[in-house]
Design an enzyme around this catalytic site. Structure first.
Site: not given
Ligand code: DX5
Ligand code: ZN
Length: 220
Positions: A7, A31, A33, A35, A64, A66, A134, A140, A172, A174
């Protein structure tokens, strides 16, 4: 086989091309992200960045979304060069969004937040290419993996296999060499990782370590 999706949210936005080059050989997808500061309490990037990435790499661009109004922006993501887009089921209008993505020629992904049950995605399983479960609350990078979500991953894996579908099952949030095997054991096959890749001194080695960890277990 585990697929790794670094990501770029955790990469240096001022040096994205270098980040992609660093991880390229170990990334199966990239990936992205997106937002909007409305669906999630954070703002990141959008179609112009996808367009810039597209000019720089042949990697699969896994977007992705969001965002509250995907229908308004899906054409722009397609035109920018996205390969697949994933929309949250919590946004609603799922059938129309799936149809729109298909008409645009995008691969179709559906996303479930941690508190959203598998039942919310189940009716669409035959119509999508990817289901993203998720493992953190979206918004974040760098949050801790929510292990209780694994029950949902197991349900999704069972349904995909029972129906003989070729739907990718992505996790996705952690994901690192410790949590990837937990998700793999539950049935995930595609692993998004931000911090565990781009916050490491050697992002390619970090991605390879996540892949090796995920492939060290077989789903039950
Ligand atoms: C969270 C995102 C993830 C994020 C994952 O809102 O959708 O893709 O970047 O980041 P890590 O791997 O650091 O948890
Ligand atoms: Zn994501």
């Amino acid at each position: 086989m585990a697929r790794i999706a670094p990501s770029i949210l955790s990469a240096d936005f001022a040096a994205l091309a270098a980040a992609v080059d660093q991880v390229g050989a170990e990334a199966d997808l990239l990936h992205v992200d997106v937002m909007d500061g409305h669906f999630v309490p954070n703002i990141s990037i959008g179609p112009p960045v996808v367009k810039a990435l597209r000019r720089h790499t042949d990697l699969y661009l896994d977007c992705h979304l969001m965002i509250t109004n995907p229908e308004r922006y899906l054409p722009a993501f397609r035109d920018a060069g996205a390969d697949g887009c994933s929309v949250h089921v919590e946004v609603g209008r799922t059938e129309a969004l799936i149809d729109q993505m298909r008409e645009l020629g995008l691969d179709v992904g559906l996303v479930l937040n941690p508190e959203t049950p598998f039942a919310a995605a189940e009716p669409w399983l035959d119509h999508i290419d990817l289901l993203l479960v998720m493992t953190v609350h979206p918004g974040f990078g760098g949050q801790s993996f929510i292990a209780t979500v694994m029950e949902k991953v197991e349900k999704a894996r069972a349904a995909i296999d029972e129906r003989g579908l070729r739907v990718a099952l992505q996790v996705d949030g952690g994901i690192d060499p410790t949590t990837a095997p937990v998700a793999a054991a539950a049935g995930a096959d595609t692993f998004v990782a931000g911090n565990a890749v781009f916050a490491q001194p050697d992002p390619a080695a970090a991605a390879a370590a996540i892949r090796a960890a995920a492939e060290s277990v077989r789903p039950a």
